[in-house]
Design an enzyme around this catalytic site. Structure first.
Site, mmCIF file in Angstrom:
data_model
loop_
_atom_site.group_PDB
_atom_site.id
_atom_site.type_symbol
_atom_site.label_atom_id
_atom_site.label_comp_id
_atom_site.label_asym_id
_atom_site.label_seq_id
_atom_site.Cartn_x
_atom_site.Cartn_y
_atom_site.Cartn_z
ATOM 1 N N GLY A 119 27.810 12.932 74.792
ATOM 2 C CA GLY A 119 26.559 12.658 75.504
ATOM 3 C C GLY A 119 26.790 12.672 77.001
ATOM 4 O O GLY A 119 26.829 13.734 77.630
ATOM 5 N N GLY A 120 26.988 11.505 77.582
ATOM 6 C CA GLY A 120 27.107 11.348 79.034
ATOM 7 C C GLY A 120 28.049 12.348 79.690
ATOM 8 O O GLY A 120 27.696 12.961 80.712
ATOM 9 N N GLY A 146 27.168 5.594 74.483
ATOM 10 C CA GLY A 146 26.686 5.258 75.821
ATOM 11 C C GLY A 146 27.174 3.915 76.342
ATOM 12 O O GLY A 146 26.684 3.413 77.345
ATOM 13 N N ASN A 190 25.344 16.891 73.945
ATOM 14 C CA ASN A 190 23.987 16.403 73.702
ATOM 15 C C ASN A 190 23.460 15.884 75.043
ATOM 16 O O ASN A 190 23.845 14.808 75.470
ATOM 17 C CB ASN A 190 24.055 15.276 72.650
ATOM 18 C CG ASN A 190 22.718 14.588 72.446
ATOM 19 O OD1 ASN A 190 21.688 15.045 72.934
ATOM 20 N ND2 ASN A 190 22.732 13.479 71.706
ATOM 21 N N TRP A 191 22.613 16.667 75.661
ATOM 22 C CA TRP A 191 22.148 16.311 77.012
ATOM 23 C C TRP A 191 21.068 15.242 76.988
ATOM 24 O O TRP A 191 20.654 14.763 78.044
ATOM 25 C CB TRP A 191 21.652 17.563 77.755
ATOM 26 C CG TRP A 191 22.724 18.549 78.094
ATOM 27 C CD1 TRP A 191 24.075 18.430 77.810
ATOM 28 C CD2 TRP A 191 22.588 19.791 78.801
ATOM 29 N NE1 TRP A 191 24.758 19.515 78.286
ATOM 30 C CE2 TRP A 191 23.869 20.376 78.907
ATOM 31 C CE3 TRP A 191 21.500 20.464 79.343
ATOM 32 C CZ2 TRP A 191 24.087 21.599 79.539
ATOM 33 C CZ3 TRP A 191 21.712 21.687 79.973
ATOM 34 C CH2 TRP A 191 22.999 22.241 80.072
ATOM 35 N N LYS A 192 20.555 14.913 75.817
ATOM 36 C CA LYS A 192 19.511 13.882 75.681
ATOM 37 C C LYS A 192 18.343 14.181 76.641
ATOM 38 O O LYS A 192 18.086 15.341 76.952
ATOM 39 C CB LYS A 192 20.107 12.495 75.884
ATOM 40 C CG LYS A 192 21.321 12.260 74.964
ATOM 41 C CD LYS A 192 21.765 10.844 74.890
ATOM 42 C CE LYS A 192 22.968 10.740 73.962
ATOM 43 N NZ LYS A 192 23.446 9.385 73.788
ATOM 44 N N HIS A 195 20.219 11.668 64.848
ATOM 45 C CA HIS A 195 20.928 10.911 65.886
ATOM 46 C C HIS A 195 20.489 9.445 65.808
ATOM 47 O O HIS A 195 19.332 9.151 65.533
ATOM 48 C CB HIS A 195 20.607 11.507 67.266
ATOM 49 C CG HIS A 195 21.483 10.935 68.327
ATOM 50 N ND1 HIS A 195 21.255 9.701 68.871
ATOM 51 C CD2 HIS A 195 22.623 11.399 68.898
ATOM 52 C CE1 HIS A 195 22.213 9.437 69.760
ATOM 53 N NE2 HIS A 195 23.057 10.457 69.790
ATOM 54 N N GLU A 201 29.146 8.949 64.538
ATOM 55 C CA GLU A 201 28.932 8.304 65.826
ATOM 56 C C GLU A 201 28.655 6.821 65.619
ATOM 57 O O GLU A 201 27.510 6.429 65.327
ATOM 58 C CB GLU A 201 27.724 8.929 66.533
ATOM 59 C CG GLU A 201 27.874 10.398 66.835
ATOM 60 C CD GLU A 201 26.950 10.820 67.971
ATOM 61 O OE1 GLU A 201 27.458 11.278 68.987
ATOM 62 O OE2 GLU A 201 25.723 10.661 67.837
ATOM 63 N N GLU A 258 19.785 7.350 67.985
ATOM 64 C CA GLU A 258 18.647 6.996 68.846
ATOM 65 C C GLU A 258 17.332 7.356 68.160
ATOM 66 O O GLU A 258 16.335 6.649 68.287
ATOM 67 C CB GLU A 258 18.782 7.699 70.213
ATOM 68 C CG GLU A 258 19.888 7.040 71.032
ATOM 69 C CD GLU A 258 20.546 7.933 72.065
ATOM 70 O OE1 GLU A 258 20.028 9.024 72.357
ATOM 71 O OE2 GLU A 258 21.614 7.531 72.573
ATOM 72 N N SER A 304 30.939 7.851 73.536
ATOM 73 C CA SER A 304 31.762 7.635 74.735
ATOM 74 C C SER A 304 33.014 8.519 74.789
ATOM 75 O O SER A 304 34.058 8.080 75.268
ATOM 76 C CB SER A 304 32.132 6.153 74.872
ATOM 77 O OG SER A 304 30.961 5.368 75.034
HETATM 78 P P1 PGA Z 1 27.799 9.276 74.683
HETATM 79 O O1 PGA Z 1 26.704 9.797 73.636
HETATM 80 O O2 PGA Z 1 28.902 10.292 74.733
HETATM 81 O O3 PGA Z 1 27.054 9.151 75.980
HETATM 82 O O4 PGA Z 1 28.293 7.959 74.167
HETATM 83 C C1 PGA Z 1 27.088 10.452 72.445
HETATM 84 C C2 PGA Z 1 25.873 10.774 71.629
HETATM 85 O O5 PGA Z 1 24.924 9.998 71.613
HETATM 86 O O6 PGA Z 1 25.804 11.844 70.964
#
Ligand code: PGA
Length: 254
Positions: free
Chosen positions: A236-237, A175, A10-12, A97, A169, A99, A215
Site C-alpha cells: 500500500g503506502g 497502514g 495498491n494505490w488506494k 481487501h 494481509e 478496508e 506495511s
Molecule cells: P500498507 O497497505 O502497505 O500501507 O500497509 C497494504 C494494503 O492494504 O494492501
C-alpha cells in the site's frame, strides 16, 4: 515448483490522473526488463485508462483495479464491472481487501461473487484475507483466514485455483507500520497452501501465488520474500513512491 513472484501496488484512494500517470511512468521506466518478477499497479478507477496508456505495451508493469462489482451491466448505479475493467486494460482485480470488508460490507459471499466475475472474464483476482488484532489475540488467526479462503474459492476447479493470487494481509499490519514477523507470516502462508492442497490438489497448491501485505517496505521486504511460501507482496503506502516500490521489486528478484 517455482512460482513467479508478484509485487502488486495498491494505490488506494490516492493520486489525481496527472500524479498517477507520472508515478506509473516512473515505475515502468525503472522496472528491469525480464526481471523475473511480475509487477502490478492498481490506481483509482478514474486513472485506469490514462495509466494503461502511460504503461504502453512493454509488458513490464501490469494494470490492476482495486475492486469490482459482480454483475456485467445494468441498473447498478456507481459500480464498475469486470468486462469494463478488462476494456481499460486491467489484468488483475483486488477483491475482499480488509478496508472493503470492514467499511463497505464486503462479506465472504460478496468476495466469492466478485472473484467469480473477475475469473469469468479471464482476469486474475487477488483475493485478500486476514485476521484482526482481536482475532489474532484470541488465537483465531488460522480459523479466520482459512474460513475466508474456503469461502472465496467455493465452487472453483483446481485448475482455476492454480492460477489465482491470494493476499494474506493481517488487518493489524495494514497502514500501521507493524509488520508480521517473517516466520509468523510464513506459518499462515503454509497453512493456506496446505488447505488448498487438501481441498483441491497438489497442482493447485503449488501454482497458487500467496502474497503478504501489511506495511511492506524496502527495509522488511527481503526477510518476508525469502520465506518459502511467500510469493510476493501487496504493497500500500510504499507503492506510492517509486523510490520505495522499486527496492521491493528488487528484493523479490533475489
Ligand atoms: P500498507 O497497505 O502497505 O500501507 O500497509 C497494504 C494494503 O492494504 O494492501
Amino acid at each position: 515448483m517455482s512460482r513467479t513472484p508478484l509485487i502488486a501496488g495498491n494505490w488506494k484512494l490516492n493520486c489525481s490522473v496527472a500524479q498517477a500517470v507520472e508515478l506509473a511512468r516512473s515505475v515502468r521506466n525503472r522496472v528491469p526488463r525480464d526481471s523475473g518478477v511480475d509487477v502490478m499497479i492498481a490506481p483509482v478507477f478514474t486513472a485506469l485508462h490514462p495509466v494503461h496508456e502511460a504503461l504502453g505495451d512493454s509488458g513490464r508493469v501490469a494494470l490492476g483495479a482495486q475492486d469490482v462489482y459482480w454483475e456485467d451491466e445494468g441498473a447498478h448505479t456507481g459500480e464498475v464491472s469486470a468486462p469494463l475493467l478488462k476494456d481499460v486494460g486491467c489484468e488483475y482485480v483486488i477483491v475482499g481487501h480488509s478496508e472493503r470488508r470492514a467499511r463497505f460490507h464486503d462479506t465472504d459471499d460478496v468476495v466469492r461473487r466478485k472473484a467469480g466475475a473477475v475469473l469469468s472474464h479471464g482476469l486474475t483476482p487477488i483475493v485478500c484475507v486476514g485476521e484482526t488484532l482481536d482475532q489474532r489475540e484470541a488465537g483465531q488467526t488460522e480459523s479466520v483466514v482459512l474460513g475466508q479462503v474456503d469461502a472465496a474459492l467455493e465452487g472453483l476447479t483446481s485448475k482455476i485455483v492454480a492460477g489465482l493470487v491470494i493476499a494474506y494481509e493481517p488487518v493489524w499490519a495494514i497502514g500501521t507500520g507493524k509488520v508480521a514477523q517473517p516466520e509468523d507470516a510464513q506459518a499462515v502462508h503454509a497453512a493456506i497452501r496446505g488447505r488448498i492442497r487438501e481441498r483441491f490438489d497438489a497442482a493447485a497448491a503449488d501454482g497458487v501465488r500467496i502474497l503478504y501485505g501489511g506495511s511492506v517496505k524496502p527495509s522488511n521486504a527481503e526477510g518476508l520474500l525469502s520465506q518459502e511460501d511467500i510469493d510476493g507482496a501487496l504493497v500500500g503506502g510504499a507503492s506510492l513512491s517509486a523510490d520505495d516500490f522499486l527496492p521491493i521489486v528488487e528484493a523479490a528478484r533475489s
